[in-house]
Design a protein around this motif. Structure first.
Motif, PDB file in Angstrom:
ATOM      1  N   GLY A  23      45.903  35.634  28.589  1.00  0.00           N
ATOM      2  CA  GLY A  23      46.557  36.926  28.472  1.00  0.00           C
ATOM      3  C   GLY A  23      46.244  37.909  29.586  1.00  0.00           C
ATOM      4  O   GLY A  23      46.629  39.065  29.519  1.00  0.00           O
ATOM      5  N   GLY A  24      45.550  37.475  30.604  1.00  0.00           N
ATOM      6  CA  GLY A  24      45.233  38.350  31.731  1.00  0.00           C
ATOM      7  C   GLY A  24      44.708  37.529  32.890  1.00  0.00           C
ATOM      8  O   GLY A  24      44.486  36.321  32.759  1.00  0.00           O
ATOM      9  N   PRO A  25      44.502  38.171  34.028  1.00  0.00           N
ATOM     10  CA  PRO A  25      44.020  37.447  35.210  1.00  0.00           C
ATOM     11  C   PRO A  25      42.692  36.729  34.949  1.00  0.00           C
ATOM     12  O   PRO A  25      41.836  37.252  34.231  1.00  0.00           O
ATOM     13  CB  PRO A  25      43.843  38.549  36.255  1.00  0.00           C
ATOM     14  N   PHE A  58      54.235  30.042  41.027  1.00  0.00           N
ATOM     15  CA  PHE A  58      54.040  30.085  39.585  1.00  0.00           C
ATOM     16  C   PHE A  58      52.920  31.026  39.163  1.00  0.00           C
ATOM     17  O   PHE A  58      52.894  31.494  38.038  1.00  0.00           O
ATOM     18  CB  PHE A  58      53.769  28.688  39.029  1.00  0.00           C
ATOM     19  N   VAL A  59      51.953  31.241  40.055  1.00  0.00           N
ATOM     20  CA  VAL A  59      50.865  32.182  39.768  1.00  0.00           C
ATOM     21  C   VAL A  59      50.713  33.113  40.962  1.00  0.00           C
ATOM     22  O   VAL A  59      51.134  32.803  42.076  1.00  0.00           O
ATOM     23  CB  VAL A  59      49.512  31.487  39.477  1.00  0.00           C
ATOM     24  N   GLU A  60      50.127  34.277  40.686  1.00  0.00           N
ATOM     25  CA  GLU A  60      49.810  35.182  41.776  1.00  0.00           C
ATOM     26  C   GLU A  60      48.301  35.315  41.849  1.00  0.00           C
ATOM     27  O   GLU A  60      47.605  35.226  40.846  1.00  0.00           O
ATOM     28  CB  GLU A  60      50.501  36.526  41.624  1.00  0.00           C
ATOM     29  N   GLN A  61      47.839  35.512  43.072  1.00  0.00           N
ATOM     30  CA  GLN A  61      46.418  35.573  43.333  1.00  0.00           C
ATOM     31  C   GLN A  61      46.056  36.984  43.769  1.00  0.00           C
ATOM     32  O   GLN A  61      46.643  37.525  44.702  1.00  0.00           O
ATOM     33  CB  GLN A  61      46.076  34.568  44.436  1.00  0.00           C
ATOM     34  N   ASP A  62      45.098  37.585  43.074  1.00  0.00           N
ATOM     35  CA  ASP A  62      44.595  38.904  43.440  1.00  0.00           C
ATOM     36  C   ASP A  62      43.281  38.689  44.182  1.00  0.00           C
ATOM     37  O   ASP A  62      42.294  38.275  43.587  1.00  0.00           O
ATOM     38  CB  ASP A  62      44.381  39.766  42.192  1.00  0.00           C
ATOM     39  N   ALA A  63      43.285  38.966  45.464  1.00  0.00           N
ATOM     40  CA  ALA A  63      42.112  38.725  46.300  1.00  0.00           C
ATOM     41  C   ALA A  63      41.317  39.998  46.562  1.00  0.00           C
ATOM     42  O   ALA A  63      40.545  40.072  47.501  1.00  0.00           O
ATOM     43  CB  ALA A  63      42.550  38.093  47.613  1.00  0.00           C
ATOM     44  N   GLN A  64      41.498  41.016  45.732  1.00  0.00           N
ATOM     45  CA  GLN A  64      40.827  42.297  45.947  1.00  0.00           C
ATOM     46  C   GLN A  64      39.321  42.215  45.712  1.00  0.00           C
ATOM     47  O   GLN A  64      38.564  42.897  46.374  1.00  0.00           O
ATOM     48  CB  GLN A  64      41.436  43.385  45.053  1.00  0.00           C
ATOM     49  N   SER A  65      38.888  41.429  44.766  1.00  0.00           N
ATOM     50  CA  SER A  65      37.461  41.316  44.490  1.00  0.00           C
ATOM     51  C   SER A  65      36.922  40.027  45.100  1.00  0.00           C
ATOM     52  O   SER A  65      37.674  39.187  45.590  1.00  0.00           O
ATOM     53  CB  SER A  65      37.207  41.334  42.986  1.00  0.00           C
ATOM     54  N   ARG A  66      35.625  39.879  45.074  1.00  0.00           N
ATOM     55  CA  ARG A  66      35.002  38.682  45.653  1.00  0.00           C
ATOM     56  C   ARG A  66      35.500  37.414  44.946  1.00  0.00           C
ATOM     57  O   ARG A  66      35.807  36.425  45.585  1.00  0.00           O
ATOM     58  CB  ARG A  66      33.486  38.793  45.533  1.00  0.00           C
ATOM     59  N   ALA A  67      35.574  37.474  43.614  1.00  0.00           N
ATOM     60  CA  ALA A  67      36.103  36.344  42.839  1.00  0.00           C
ATOM     61  C   ALA A  67      37.604  36.558  42.665  1.00  0.00           C
ATOM     62  O   ALA A  67      38.024  37.447  41.942  1.00  0.00           O
ATOM     63  CB  ALA A  67      35.423  36.270  41.484  1.00  0.00           C
TER      64      ALA A  67
END
Length: 126
Positions: A23-25, A58-67
Motif C-alpha cells: 500500500g505504499g513505497p 510498471f514501478v516508479e523509483q524514488d531515489a531521494q533517500s539513501r534507500a
C-alpha cells in the motif's frame, strides 16, 4: 506498456503483488523480506527485478533517500482494466470476446457488471 504484463515473469508479478499489498513505497530490503520466506531469493535478485520493472514502466523509483523506494505505478485494478481493454483491442471482434469473457465469470461478477452498467446509464445524460 500494458500488453507487457502478459509477458511479465513469475517473480515480476510476485513483486508487483508485494508492492500492491504494502500500500505504499517499499525499499528493496522490505520487498526482499516479504518474499524471502516463500521464495528464498537473494537480495540482488529482488533489486535487479525491481529495477527492471522500473525500466518497463510498471514501478516508479524514488531515489531521494539513501534507500531507494519503489511503488507500483497503478493499482492492480487499473492495470488489469487496461490489460482487458488492450486485449479487446487485439481480439478482432470485441463483442464476441466480451460475451465469451462474461460466460466465464461467476454469476456474482456478472451481476456486479450489469449493476454498474445500469448505474452508469442512469448517470449519463441523454
Amino acid at each position: 506498456m500494458m500488453l507487457g504484463m502478459a509477458r511479465l515473469g513469475d517473480l515480476e508479478r510476485a513483486i508487483l503483488d508485494c508492492l500492491w499489498q504494502a500500500g505504499g513505497p517499499q525499499t528493496v530490503r522490505e520487498v526482499h523480506q516479504a518474499l524471502l520466506a516463500e521464495r528464498g531469493l537473494a537480495y540482488t535478485t529482488v533489486m535487479t527485478t525491481l529495477q527492471r520493472l522500473a525500466r518497463k514502466g510498471f514501478v516508479e523509483q524514488d531515489a531521494q533517500s539513501r534507500a531507494h523506494r519503489f511503488s507500483a505505478v497503478t493499482t492492480r485494478e487499473e492495470l488489469f482494466a487496461e490489460l482487458m481493454s488492450d486485449a479487446l483491442g487485439v481480439a478482432g471482434d470485441d463483442h464476441t470476446a466480451l460475451l465469451r469473457f462474461v460466460d466465464r465469470i461467476t454469476p456474482e461478477a456478472r451481476a456486479v457488471i450489469a449493476e454498474s452498467i445500469e448505474e452508469r446509464g442512469r448517470r449519463s445524460p441523454g
